[in-house]
Design a protein around this motif. Structure first.
Motif, PDB file in Angstrom:
ATOM      1  N   LEU A   1       0.833  -1.207   0.000  1.00  0.00           N
ATOM      2  CA  LEU A   1       0.000   0.000   0.000  1.00  0.00           C
ATOM      3  C   LEU A   1       0.868   1.258   0.000  1.00  0.00           C
ATOM      4  O   LEU A   1       0.537   2.255  -0.649  1.00  0.00           O
ATOM      5  CB  LEU A   1      -0.930  -0.009   1.215  1.00  0.00           C
ATOM      6  CG  LEU A   1      -1.986  -1.123   1.241  1.00  0.00           C
ATOM      7  CD1 LEU A   1      -2.730  -1.122   2.569  1.00  0.00           C
ATOM      8  CD2 LEU A   1      -2.958  -0.973   0.080  1.00  0.00           C
ATOM      9  N   GLY A   2       1.987   1.201   0.729  1.00  0.00           N
ATOM     10  CA  GLY A   2       2.923   2.328   0.713  1.00  0.00           C
ATOM     11  C   GLY A   2       3.511   2.551  -0.666  1.00  0.00           C
ATOM     12  O   GLY A   2       3.760   3.693  -1.074  1.00  0.00           O
ATOM     13  N   GLY A   3       3.727   1.450  -1.414  1.00  0.00           N
ATOM     14  CA  GLY A   3       4.212   1.575  -2.778  1.00  0.00           C
ATOM     15  C   GLY A   3       3.210   2.293  -3.667  1.00  0.00           C
ATOM     16  O   GLY A   3       3.585   3.102  -4.520  1.00  0.00           O
ATOM     17  N   LEU A   4       1.923   2.017  -3.469  1.00  0.00           N
ATOM     18  CA  LEU A   4       0.895   2.726  -4.222  1.00  0.00           C
ATOM     19  C   LEU A   4       0.885   4.211  -3.865  1.00  0.00           C
ATOM     20  O   LEU A   4       0.747   5.075  -4.736  1.00  0.00           O
ATOM     21  CB  LEU A   4      -0.483   2.118  -3.937  1.00  0.00           C
ATOM     22  CG  LEU A   4      -0.741   0.699  -4.462  1.00  0.00           C
ATOM     23  CD1 LEU A   4      -2.116   0.219  -4.023  1.00  0.00           C
ATOM     24  CD2 LEU A   4      -0.619   0.649  -5.982  1.00  0.00           C
ATOM     25  N   VAL A   5       1.027   4.513  -2.587  1.00  0.00           N
ATOM     26  CA  VAL A   5       1.100   5.914  -2.147  1.00  0.00           C
ATOM     27  C   VAL A   5       2.258   6.622  -2.827  1.00  0.00           C
ATOM     28  O   VAL A   5       2.123   7.740  -3.341  1.00  0.00           O
ATOM     29  CB  VAL A   5       1.238   5.998  -0.606  1.00  0.00           C
ATOM     30  CG1 VAL A   5       1.556   7.430  -0.171  1.00  0.00           C
ATOM     31  CG2 VAL A   5      -0.035   5.515   0.076  1.00  0.00           C
ATOM     32  N   ALA A   6       3.418   5.955  -2.841  1.00  0.00           N
ATOM     33  CA  ALA A   6       4.600   6.555  -3.461  1.00  0.00           C
ATOM     34  C   ALA A   6       4.399   6.741  -4.958  1.00  0.00           C
ATOM     35  O   ALA A   6       4.751   7.787  -5.520  1.00  0.00           O
ATOM     36  CB  ALA A   6       5.821   5.667  -3.203  1.00  0.00           C
ATOM     37  N   GLY A   7       3.815   5.731  -5.610  1.00  0.00           N
ATOM     38  CA  GLY A   7       3.631   5.813  -7.054  1.00  0.00           C
ATOM     39  C   GLY A   7       2.684   6.911  -7.473  1.00  0.00           C
ATOM     40  O   GLY A   7       2.819   7.473  -8.563  1.00  0.00           O
ATOM     41  N   LEU A   8       1.710   7.228  -6.630  1.00  0.00           N
ATOM     42  CA  LEU A   8       0.743   8.280  -6.927  1.00  0.00           C
ATOM     43  C   LEU A   8       1.141   9.630  -6.328  1.00  0.00           C
ATOM     44  O   LEU A   8       0.397  10.603  -6.467  1.00  0.00           O
ATOM     45  CB  LEU A   8      -0.636   7.882  -6.379  1.00  0.00           C
ATOM     46  CG  LEU A   8      -1.346   6.727  -7.098  1.00  0.00           C
ATOM     47  CD1 LEU A   8      -2.562   6.274  -6.301  1.00  0.00           C
ATOM     48  CD2 LEU A   8      -1.758   7.154  -8.504  1.00  0.00           C
ATOM     49  N   HIS A   9       2.282   9.667  -5.646  1.00  0.00           N
ATOM     50  CA  HIS A   9       2.719  10.880  -4.933  1.00  0.00           C
ATOM     51  C   HIS A   9       1.631  11.353  -3.955  1.00  0.00           C
ATOM     52  O   HIS A   9       1.454  12.547  -3.738  1.00  0.00           O
ATOM     53  CB  HIS A   9       3.067  12.002  -5.919  1.00  0.00           C
ATOM     54  CG  HIS A   9       4.061  11.597  -6.969  1.00  0.00           C
ATOM     55  ND1 HIS A   9       5.397  11.411  -6.699  1.00  0.00           N
ATOM     56  CD2 HIS A   9       3.905  11.314  -8.291  1.00  0.00           C
ATOM     57  CE1 HIS A   9       6.032  11.041  -7.807  1.00  0.00           C
ATOM     58  NE2 HIS A   9       5.145  10.971  -8.775  1.00  0.00           N
ATOM     59  N   ALA A  10       0.925  10.371  -3.393  1.00  0.00           N
ATOM     60  CA  ALA A  10      -0.202  10.695  -2.522  1.00  0.00           C
ATOM     61  C   ALA A  10       0.231  11.289  -1.190  1.00  0.00           C
ATOM     62  O   ALA A  10      -0.566  11.925  -0.497  1.00  0.00           O
ATOM     63  CB  ALA A  10      -1.035   9.436  -2.275  1.00  0.00           C
ATOM     64  N   GLY A  11       1.498  11.077  -0.807  1.00  0.00           N
ATOM     65  CA  GLY A  11       1.980  11.634   0.448  1.00  0.00           C
ATOM     66  C   GLY A  11       2.206  13.129   0.411  1.00  0.00           C
ATOM     67  O   GLY A  11       2.474  13.751   1.448  1.00  0.00           O
ATOM     68  N   LEU A  12       2.078  13.732  -0.770  1.00  0.00           N
ATOM     69  CA  LEU A  12       2.278  15.184  -0.898  1.00  0.00           C
ATOM     70  C   LEU A  12       0.999  15.962  -0.636  1.00  0.00           C
ATOM     71  O   LEU A  12       1.010  17.195  -0.640  1.00  0.00           O
ATOM     72  CB  LEU A  12       2.795  15.510  -2.310  1.00  0.00           C
ATOM     73  CG  LEU A  12       4.128  14.857  -2.701  1.00  0.00           C
ATOM     74  CD1 LEU A  12       4.474  15.188  -4.148  1.00  0.00           C
ATOM     75  CD2 LEU A  12       5.245  15.324  -1.768  1.00  0.00           C
ATOM     76  N   THR A  13      -0.094  15.251  -0.418  1.00  0.00           N
ATOM     77  CA  THR A  13      -1.380  15.901  -0.172  1.00  0.00           C
ATOM     78  C   THR A  13      -1.972  15.407   1.142  1.00  0.00           C
ATOM     79  O   THR A  13      -1.564  14.382   1.684  1.00  0.00           O
ATOM     80  CB  THR A  13      -2.373  15.586  -1.306  1.00  0.00           C
ATOM     81  OG1 THR A  13      -2.497  14.165  -1.442  1.00  0.00           O
ATOM     82  CG2 THR A  13      -1.873  16.160  -2.635  1.00  0.00           C
TER      83      THR A  13
END
Length: 363
Positions: A221-233
């Motif tokens: 799941l963290g890989g998906l977050v990283a791939g979508l740059h979701a941690g920037l929002t």
């Protein structure tokens, strides 16, 4: 005569233990290099360097550009992909070199791990220092490494034609397979260790295995977050977008795609699953402490809780820091530590692989 008869199996037992010590030491070195490889891979992704080498050359690619003409040729290849056109257009050759070296180092380290596994494996095998039961496991480990190389290129290829970054599906797959390789290495290494504690009951063993699976899913799941740059929002905690359960989680049709393609949903699921992993770890520790009080198994279970709690705190820090590279790398690195320890704990609940001499005695 009886003393001589007893000495032979004892000598074989000692020799097997000594060989296991060598194999375990080798696998620990492999584990350290794999950890470094994942960290360099994380830095490669976070610096936007992963698409700087646009070709897969498993052999020739070891040699970087050696003169100005070769550097220019490599740069011109990069200028043909969407990432350059839409994000890095106008970058200088020196700036290109900065991202090139990250990706080159990542690929070189990956090749190095292959040799680090293959050459000692051949030596232990040919010199008779490898138990029969370990051979298929270690060959499988080597095969996983080869598959990971192909998966890595499959991931990179997704960002060379239409996208400006790699597919989050492929990034998460690449990261997860890296974790499976790390798990396998740690599991085998701990399988040839010596233990003073008897194996735990089957219930504790199964729960320990489930904890490994939960940690692995959370890393995916963290890989998906990283791939979508979701941690920037949505960089607040404990609320997300001002709510415990934010809105607009399922705005993409069909609904299942939100779990993989909606940055808000992906980050929310990553948060919620983190709480679930922590709750499961606490429950596992309580169950183990009740079933096996005062044992190493119970102590390891509580150490796992502490590690997961620490990882959760780092995750919150990474979120509040808007995924700053230092925090993000710390978060990724500590996830590997949690995974390695969870795997070692699981193997520890089962004890070591039986020695060949022990198997012979039983039969």
């Amino acid at each position: 005569m009886a003393a001589i008869a007893n000495a032979a199996p004892l000598a074989s037992h000692d020799r097997e233990q000594r060989n296991r010590t060598y194999v375990r030491g080798w696998l620990y070195v492999v584990l350290v290099v794999l950890f470094a490889l994942v960290m360099v891979g994380g830095a490669t992704r976070m610096t936007g360097s992963g698409l700087s080498i646009t070709e897969w050359k498993p052999i020739h690619g070891v040699i970087p550009p050696l003169n100005q003409a070769e550097w220019q040729e490599e740069f011109e290849k990069y200028q043909q992909i969407p990432q350059y056109e839409q994000i890095n257009k106008g970058m200088s050759l020196d700036e290109f070199k900065g991202i090139f070296w990250w990706e080159w180092a990542h690929r070189l380290l990956a090749r190095g791990v292959g040799f680090l596994v293959a050459i000692p494996l051949a030596f232990f095998w040919l010199s008779g220092r490898l138990e029969r039961g370990l051979k298929p496991r270690l060959v499988g480990l080597l095969a996983l490494g080869g598959l990971q190389g192909a998966i890595g290129w499959w991931m990179v290829a997704s960002g060379l034609s239409e996208r400006v970054s790699v597919s989050q599906y492929r990034l998460a797959t690449h990261l997860t397979l890296a974790c499976i390789i790390i798990m396998a290495t740690a599991y085998i290494a701990r399988g040839v260790a010596t233990y003073s504690e008897a194996p735990a009951n089957r219930g504790v063993q199964r729960f320990a295995g489930i904890m490994v699976l939960l940690v692995l899913i959370q890393i995916y799941l963290g890989g998906l977050v990283a791939g979508l740059h979701a941690g920037l929002t949505y960089n607040t905690w404990p609320l997300m977008d001002g709510a415990v359960i934010p809105g607009d989680l399922f705005i993409i049709d069909p609904a299942w795609r939100n779990l993989f393609e909606n940055p808000k949903t992906v980050q929310f699921v990553h948060r919620m699953f983190a709480y679930s992993v922590l709750a499961a770890a606490i429950w596992h520790a309580l169950v183990t402490m009740r079933a096996l009080p005062g044992t190493t198994h119970a102590r390891r279970a509580w150490v796992l809780v502490a590690l997961i709690l620490g990882q959760a705190a780092i995750g919150v820090g990474t979120l509040l820091a808007q995924a700053h590279i230092h925090w993000a790398l710390l978060h990724q690195g500590f996830a590997m530590i949690v995974l390695i320890f969870a795997t070692a704990h699981w193997r520890g609940t089962k004890g070591a692989y039986p020695l060949p001499t022990e198997i012979a005695v039983r039969s």
